[in-house]
Design a protein around this motif. Structure first.
Motif, PDB file in Angstrom:
ATOM      1  N   ASN A  80      35.619  43.927  41.436  1.00 12.18           N
ATOM      2  CA  ASN A  80      34.576  44.509  42.281  1.00 12.18           C
ATOM      3  C   ASN A  80      33.721  43.824  43.354  1.00 12.18           C
ATOM      4  O   ASN A  80      33.694  44.272  44.376  1.00 12.18           O
ATOM      5  CB  ASN A  80      33.658  45.831  41.567  1.00 12.18           C
ATOM      6  CG  ASN A  80      34.442  46.727  40.875  1.00 12.18           C
ATOM      7  OD1 ASN A  80      34.539  47.788  41.562  1.00 12.18           O
ATOM      8  ND2 ASN A  80      34.898  46.812  39.855  1.00 12.18           N
ATOM      9  N   LEU A  81      33.366  42.722  42.819  1.00 10.60           N
ATOM     10  CA  LEU A  81      32.331  42.146  43.648  1.00 10.60           C
ATOM     11  C   LEU A  81      33.070  40.994  44.490  1.00 10.60           C
ATOM     12  O   LEU A  81      32.540  40.557  45.658  1.00 10.60           O
ATOM     13  CB  LEU A  81      31.412  41.473  42.912  1.00 10.60           C
ATOM     14  CG  LEU A  81      30.377  42.565  42.561  1.00 10.60           C
ATOM     15  CD1 LEU A  81      29.330  41.952  41.554  1.00 10.60           C
ATOM     16  CD2 LEU A  81      29.882  43.640  43.391  1.00 10.60           C
ATOM     17  N   VAL A  82      34.183  40.077  43.987  1.00  8.69           N
ATOM     18  CA  VAL A  82      34.568  38.908  44.505  1.00  8.69           C
ATOM     19  C   VAL A  82      35.721  39.270  45.341  1.00  8.69           C
ATOM     20  O   VAL A  82      36.944  39.942  44.825  1.00  8.69           O
ATOM     21  CB  VAL A  82      34.957  37.900  43.392  1.00  8.69           C
ATOM     22  CG1 VAL A  82      35.573  36.845  44.221  1.00  8.69           C
ATOM     23  CG2 VAL A  82      33.736  37.632  42.666  1.00  8.69           C
ATOM     24  N   GLU A  83      35.916  38.934  46.637  1.00 11.46           N
ATOM     25  CA  GLU A  83      36.972  39.167  47.444  1.00 11.46           C
ATOM     26  C   GLU A  83      37.592  37.888  47.660  1.00 11.46           C
ATOM     27  O   GLU A  83      37.071  36.850  47.396  1.00 11.46           O
ATOM     28  CB  GLU A  83      36.414  39.655  48.948  1.00 11.46           C
ATOM     29  CG  GLU A  83      35.961  41.221  48.710  1.00 11.46           C
ATOM     30  CD  GLU A  83      35.817  41.893  50.141  1.00 11.46           C
ATOM     31  OE1 GLU A  83      36.920  42.202  50.662  1.00 11.46           O
ATOM     32  OE2 GLU A  83      34.701  41.948  50.669  1.00 11.46           O
ATOM     33  N   PRO A  84      38.998  38.037  48.036  1.00 13.09           N
ATOM     34  CA  PRO A  84      39.776  36.672  48.230  1.00 13.09           C
ATOM     35  C   PRO A  84      39.233  35.915  49.318  1.00 13.09           C
ATOM     36  O   PRO A  84      38.676  36.166  50.255  1.00 13.09           O
ATOM     37  CB  PRO A  84      41.184  37.409  48.923  1.00 13.09           C
ATOM     38  CG  PRO A  84      41.263  38.615  48.406  1.00 13.09           C
ATOM     39  CD  PRO A  84      39.793  39.310  48.293  1.00 13.09           C
ATOM     40  N   LYS A 218      27.139  45.241  48.200  1.00 11.11           N
ATOM     41  CA  LYS A 218      28.276  44.015  48.347  1.00 11.11           C
ATOM     42  C   LYS A 218      29.773  44.969  48.086  1.00 11.11           C
ATOM     43  O   LYS A 218      30.654  44.530  48.681  1.00 11.11           O
ATOM     44  CB  LYS A 218      28.193  42.946  47.366  1.00 11.11           C
ATOM     45  CG  LYS A 218      29.291  41.943  47.477  1.00 11.11           C
ATOM     46  CD  LYS A 218      29.487  41.241  48.705  1.00 11.11           C
ATOM     47  CE  LYS A 218      30.555  39.976  48.648  1.00 11.11           C
ATOM     48  NZ  LYS A 218      31.794  40.408  48.334  1.00 11.11           N
ATOM     49  N   LEU A 219      29.438  45.566  46.933  1.00 13.56           N
ATOM     50  CA  LEU A 219      30.843  46.489  46.699  1.00 13.56           C
ATOM     51  C   LEU A 219      31.192  47.400  47.854  1.00 13.56           C
ATOM     52  O   LEU A 219      32.255  47.529  48.249  1.00 13.56           O
ATOM     53  CB  LEU A 219      30.539  47.256  45.382  1.00 13.56           C
ATOM     54  CG  LEU A 219      31.641  48.270  44.764  1.00 13.56           C
ATOM     55  CD1 LEU A 219      32.917  47.749  44.937  1.00 13.56           C
ATOM     56  CD2 LEU A 219      31.135  48.826  43.675  1.00 13.56           C
ATOM     57  N   LEU A 231      39.346  50.022  37.359  1.00 16.98           N
ATOM     58  CA  LEU A 231      37.916  49.474  37.100  1.00 16.98           C
ATOM     59  C   LEU A 231      37.248  49.463  38.522  1.00 16.98           C
ATOM     60  O   LEU A 231      35.997  49.077  38.557  1.00 16.98           O
ATOM     61  CB  LEU A 231      38.049  48.026  36.621  1.00 16.98           C
ATOM     62  CG  LEU A 231      38.696  47.637  35.238  1.00 16.98           C
ATOM     63  CD1 LEU A 231      38.899  46.204  34.934  1.00 16.98           C
ATOM     64  CD2 LEU A 231      37.546  48.343  34.062  1.00 16.98           C
ATOM     65  N   ASP A 232      37.982  49.940  39.532  1.00 20.76           N
ATOM     66  CA  ASP A 232      37.089  50.226  40.859  1.00 20.76           C
ATOM     67  C   ASP A 232      35.783  51.233  40.605  1.00 20.76           C
ATOM     68  O   ASP A 232      36.144  52.593  40.273  1.00 20.76           O
ATOM     69  CB  ASP A 232      38.216  50.875  41.696  1.00 20.76           C
ATOM     70  CG  ASP A 232      37.446  50.983  43.237  1.00 20.76           C
ATOM     71  OD1 ASP A 232      36.389  50.860  43.375  1.00 20.76           O
ATOM     72  OD2 ASP A 232      38.542  51.317  43.760  1.00 20.76           O
ATOM     73  N   GLN A 233      34.864  50.695  40.798  1.00 19.72           N
ATOM     74  CA  GLN A 233      33.509  51.229  40.680  1.00 19.72           C
ATOM     75  C   GLN A 233      33.278  52.406  41.718  1.00 19.72           C
ATOM     76  O   GLN A 233      32.313  53.256  41.531  1.00 19.72           O
ATOM     77  CB  GLN A 233      32.580  50.347  40.111  1.00 19.72           C
ATOM     78  CG  GLN A 233      32.505  49.540  38.922  1.00 19.72           C
ATOM     79  CD  GLN A 233      32.868  50.429  37.732  1.00 19.72           C
ATOM     80  OE1 GLN A 233      32.013  51.054  37.157  1.00 19.72           O
ATOM     81  NE2 GLN A 233      34.238  50.392  37.208  1.00 19.72           N
ATOM     82  N   THR A 234      33.701  52.084  42.646  1.00 11.22           N
ATOM     83  CA  THR A 234      33.655  53.146  43.712  1.00 11.22           C
ATOM     84  C   THR A 234      33.972  54.497  43.446  1.00 11.22           C
ATOM     85  O   THR A 234      33.720  55.509  43.844  1.00 11.22           O
ATOM     86  CB  THR A 234      34.208  52.762  45.177  1.00 11.22           C
ATOM     87  OG1 THR A 234      35.779  52.505  44.952  1.00 11.22           O
ATOM     88  CG2 THR A 234      33.465  51.642  45.808  1.00 11.22           C
ATOM     89  N   LEU A 235      34.958  54.514  42.419  1.00 12.80           N
ATOM     90  CA  LEU A 235      35.807  55.851  41.954  1.00 12.80           C
ATOM     91  C   LEU A 235      34.855  56.300  40.818  1.00 12.80           C
ATOM     92  O   LEU A 235      34.953  57.402  40.495  1.00 12.80           O
ATOM     93  CB  LEU A 235      37.382  55.508  41.610  1.00 12.80           C
ATOM     94  CG  LEU A 235      37.981  54.798  42.712  1.00 12.80           C
ATOM     95  CD1 LEU A 235      39.421  54.696  42.229  1.00 12.80           C
ATOM     96  CD2 LEU A 235      38.240  55.954  43.769  1.00 12.80           C
TER      97      LEU A 235
END
Length: 373
Positions: A80-84, A218-219, A231-235
């Motif tokens: 959820n927090l770390v992007e590429p 951040k999310l 695991l997408d916490q926005t959902l």
């Protein structure tokens, strides 16, 4: 073929987890199953959230129980927090720090590894140096209580460094929650996860998680989709934080959440600081007995987890034979060593409901017999 009902022999669980489950928690599992959108269940979810906020010592609105074990709590934080392409300073002093690194790599992040020897805490000075050398880092990730070694790291100091450098902290509290001092808001922890089966003495399968407002921001500001649907916490937010009208996301593990509710209620009734003190007192009693048996601890006393005691297997003592005798003769489970400590150390847990005097006495007496044989 007729299959009989499964009736396991009762064990005393003094390994690295799961821990002994409190009888009242087991009773809670047997309560009638209701729908996961039933108003009764929604009201109980709000109580679970409040109780988790107490256990974590946080007011974070986004404090939930992920419907999966602690490993999924870990993955929840990273996906959820770390992007590429983002840099994550990952502290590695055991098995679970390495799992953090693997999570960073899998989501396309860049892991800047800070290594410390197994059995030692994360070096605050090394973290400071890594932050200074990587001003573009976005996160610091570390294990508060390393289950593979029994070492406790200074979460307060590491998170203070993260704040000074404007990075977010991701903290593994799987073994620390409920067992040692942990203060999410006071220490400035941004994302934290734990497990239900350690010092909370609940059944395995749930992962308490809490995000600070900065972590939630951040999310919400992600430029790429969360690379996990479940695991997408926005959902998930609409289910856990949707007020009386919850949006359906998945069928929650209803009875397991009953059990977590009861375990957290018991923790609140005991008092968090009293629970920390109980774990410490039982550790001191166990420590005295282990020293009498001639056993040595892996971790220096200043950094030693009271709820996870890692001891050196004496020369000439057969690791598997001792653990087998404890299990088969005394119905007592202790843990084998992991990784660098495989075959070299035992991990003796005093977690939650297992942190009782009768368990300490049983463990010491059984070890004396098994080692003598």
């Amino acid at each position: 073929m007729t299959v009989a009902a499964f009736n396991p022999i009762a064990r005393t669980l003094m390994g690295p987890g799961p821990s002994d489950v409190h009888p009242q928690v087991l009773q809670a599992l047997a309560k009638p199953t209701i729908g996961h959108l039933d108003p009764q269940f929604v009201a109980m979810m709000d109580e679970v959230k409040s109780l988790l906020q107490y256990a974590f010592q946080t007011q974070n609105p986004f404090t939930i129980a992920v419907s999966a074990p602690g490993s999924a709590g870990m993955e929840t934080c990273f996906v959820n927090l770390v992007e590429p392409g983002e840099k994550v300073i990952v502290c590695r002093n055991g098995v679970f720090g390495e799992r953090m690194r693997q999570n960073v790599v899998r989501v396309g992040g860049e892991a800047i590894v800070v290594d410390d020897p197994w059995g030692q805490p994360v070096s605050v000075d090394k973290v400071a140096a890594a932050l200074a050398a990587n001003p573009d880092a976005k996160f610091v990730a570390f294990v508060h209580a390393e289950t593979s070694t029994g070492a406790l790291s200074d979460a307060k100091a590491i998170c203070a460094l993260a704040q000074q450098h404007g990075v977010l902290s991701i903290v593994d509290a799987v073994t620390s929650l409920g067992g040692v001092e942990l203060r999410v808001d006071e220490w400035g922890i941004d994302a934290i996860y734990s497990g239900s089966q350690k010092c909370l003495s609940c059944v395995p399968g749930l992962s308490p998680v809490s995000f600070s407002p900065k972590a939630v921001a951040k999310l919400e500001a992600r430029q790429t989709p969360v690379p996990s649907w479940f695991l997408d916490q926005t959902l998930v937010m609409g289910y856990w934080a949707g007020g009386a009208k919850r949006s359906y996301h998945h069928t929650a593990p209803v009875n397991s959440l009953y059990a977590l509710h009861e375990s957290l209620r018991l923790l609140q009734n005991e008092g968090l600081e009293n629970a920390w003190a109980r774990h410490r007192a039982m550790h001191e009693q166990l420590k005295a007995g282990l020293i009498e048996l001639g056993l040595e601890f892996v971790v220096e006393e200043a950094y030693r987890l009271p709820q996870l005691n890692t001891v050196v297997i004496p020369a000439g003592v057969d690791d598997a034979e001792v653990r087998s005798m404890l299990l088969n003769r005394f119905n007592l489970e202790i843990g084998a060593g992991l990784g660098d400590f495989a075959g070299k150390a035992w991990r003796i847990g005093l977690m939650g409901h297992a942190a009782r005097e009768e368990n300490v006495l049983l463990c010491l007496a059984a070890l004396k017999v098994a080692m003598g044989r």
